[in-house]
Design an enzyme around this catalytic site. Sequence first.
Site, PDB file in Angstrom:
ATOM      1  CG  ASP A  59       4.827   4.594   7.161  1.00  0.00           C
ATOM      2  OD1 ASP A  59       5.953   5.125   7.203  1.00  0.00           O
ATOM      3  OD2 ASP A  59       4.506   3.636   7.891  1.00  0.00           O
ATOM      4  CE1 TYR A  64       6.095  -2.162   8.592  1.00  0.00           C
ATOM      5  CE2 TYR A  64       4.990  -0.717   7.042  1.00  0.00           C
ATOM      6  CZ  TYR A  64       5.470  -0.973   8.311  1.00  0.00           C
ATOM      7  OH  TYR A  64       5.299  -0.018   9.282  1.00  0.00           O
ATOM      8  CE  LYS A  89       8.114   3.165   9.202  1.00  0.00           C
ATOM      9  NZ  LYS A  89       7.133   2.420   8.408  1.00  0.00           N
ATOM     10  CG  HIS A 122      11.254  -0.207  11.139  1.00  0.00           C
ATOM     11  ND1 HIS A 122      10.754  -0.910  10.067  1.00  0.00           N
ATOM     12  CD2 HIS A 122      10.215  -0.030  11.977  1.00  0.00           C
ATOM     13  CE1 HIS A 122       9.461  -1.138  10.263  1.00  0.00           C
ATOM     14  NE2 HIS A 122       9.122  -0.612  11.411  1.00  0.00           N
ATOM     15  CE  LYS A 245      -3.633  -3.324   6.799  1.00  0.00           C
ATOM     16  NZ  LYS A 245      -4.633  -4.362   7.104  1.00  0.00           N
ATOM     17  CG  ASN A 255      -9.584   5.454   7.756  1.00  0.00           C
ATOM     18  OD1 ASN A 255     -10.637   5.496   8.385  1.00  0.00           O
ATOM     19  ND2 ASN A 255      -8.836   4.358   7.689  1.00  0.00           N
TER      20      ASN A 255
HETATM   21  P1  A2P Z   1      -8.506  -3.305   7.169  1.00  0.00           P
HETATM   22  O1  A2P Z   1      -7.088  -3.079   6.686  1.00  0.00           O
HETATM   23  O2  A2P Z   1      -8.956  -4.711   6.969  1.00  0.00           O
HETATM   24  O3  A2P Z   1      -9.463  -2.296   6.604  1.00  0.00           O
HETATM   25  P2  A2P Z   1      -4.082   0.835  12.710  1.00  0.00           P
HETATM   26  O4  A2P Z   1      -3.808   1.728  11.548  1.00  0.00           O
HETATM   27  O5  A2P Z   1      -4.420   1.540  13.979  1.00  0.00           O
HETATM   28  O6  A2P Z   1      -2.984  -0.198  12.927  1.00  0.00           O
HETATM   29  O7  A2P Z   1      -5.408  -0.003  12.383  1.00  0.00           O
HETATM   30  C1  A2P Z   1      -5.430  -0.920  11.321  1.00  0.00           C
HETATM   31  C2  A2P Z   1      -6.585  -1.863  11.506  1.00  0.00           C
HETATM   32  O8  A2P Z   1      -7.823  -1.135  11.608  1.00  0.00           O
HETATM   33  C3  A2P Z   1      -6.737  -2.785  10.345  1.00  0.00           C
HETATM   34  O9  A2P Z   1      -7.182  -4.037  10.861  1.00  0.00           O
HETATM   35  C4  A2P Z   1      -7.806  -2.147   9.490  1.00  0.00           C
HETATM   36  O10 A2P Z   1      -8.531  -3.130   8.776  1.00  0.00           O
HETATM   37  C5  A2P Z   1      -8.671  -1.471  10.519  1.00  0.00           C
HETATM   38  N1  A2P Z   1      -9.290  -0.221  10.056  1.00  0.00           N
HETATM   39  C6  A2P Z   1      -8.759   0.715   9.249  1.00  0.00           C
HETATM   40  N2  A2P Z   1      -9.606   1.730   9.041  1.00  0.00           N
HETATM   41  C7  A2P Z   1     -10.730   1.431   9.754  1.00  0.00           C
HETATM   42  C8  A2P Z   1     -11.980   2.079   9.943  1.00  0.00           C
HETATM   43  N3  A2P Z   1     -12.242   3.245   9.342  1.00  0.00           N
HETATM   44  N4  A2P Z   1     -12.887   1.481  10.747  1.00  0.00           N
HETATM   45  C9  A2P Z   1     -12.628   0.296  11.334  1.00  0.00           C
HETATM   46  N5  A2P Z   1     -11.464  -0.360  11.215  1.00  0.00           N
HETATM   47  C10 A2P Z   1     -10.516   0.197  10.410  1.00  0.00           C
END
Ligand code: A2P
Length: 291
Positions: A59, A64, A89, A122, A245, A255
């Site tokens: 996505d 962005y 978007k 968006h 993300k 994830n």
């Molecule tokens: P990074 O990109 O440095 O790995 P969201 O998707 O809710 O917006 O969250 C994104 C944020 O959460 C980013 O700062 C990302 O950091 C971090 N993040 C993504 N996956 C994890 C995970 N498994 N554990 C902790 N933080 C995560």
Amino acid sequence: MESTDGTAVPTSVSPAVERVELNDGTAMPRLGLGVFQAGVDEAAAAVRTALLAGYRMVDTAAVYGNEAGVGRGIADSGVPREDVFVVTKVWNDDQGYDATLRAFDASAARLGLDHVDQYLIHWPRPRLDLYPETWRALCRLRAEGRVRSIGVSNFAPEHIDRLIAESGTAPAVNQIELHPGLHQGGLRAYHASRGIATQAWSPLGRGQGFLSHRAVAAVAEAHGRTPAQVVLRWHLQMGVVPLPKSVTPERIRGNLDVFGFELDATEMDLITGVGDGYHVGPDPSLLFDIS
Ligand code: A2P
């Protein structure tokens, strides 16, 4: 099959990502990679890592500024184009019929793709009053086969009802902020009543502390999983399509590893009990007055 650096590429249908059928007949993966705030090179590396790990949805958005990186990551992965579900978007400045058609061409060119799997508006920007015209452009792009599925992001029920009334075409998805601090119960019920799928942006709460909440930690410990994994499982079991993300390879892989366990009703309630009404991004209901 091999990617550009010789790494083995998973077979064309990823066993790791199940699909959900949308109201337009398109099959969309149940989880995808988000790339908000990733630079072009970061996005390219993250997308390649994700696709090699088994992700099949990415996505992005024109605003962005990393569509070129997303396209490069897809190409570098060696995963066949037809196996990847690419979402982008149209930005607020490009709302309106002709401007949206031009914006789509520009996004497709940056992505290096001749078609996009899903194209979203968006933000509704109701004060501009252009979103019905923007929607008409999306309907045309879908009729022409340049986009397989069309939808919206950050829309309220009144905006979606207007699109349906004026065009006869319901969005396939509405992508909204949703995480353990913001459940969007009313909007999810509305989506269900219209056959619209819910995609979640910032499904982990964008690092605002929900992952370290004691309830999330307890559920994670009970399953021997990370807090992020149990939160993503919470989304999936509510029928929400999360778009976490990350640009960190280990997190990207972790994830996705959320299809082999299940939370019970008590554990779902524990995560739901973290809170509600906490926005980590712009609140559309406040922006509507000034947009
Ligand atoms: P990074 O990109 O440095 O790995 P969201 O998707 O809710 O917006 O969250 C994104 C944020 O959460 C980013 O700062 C990302 O950091 C971090 N993040 C993504 N996956 C994890 C995970 N498994 N554990 C902790 N933080 C995560």
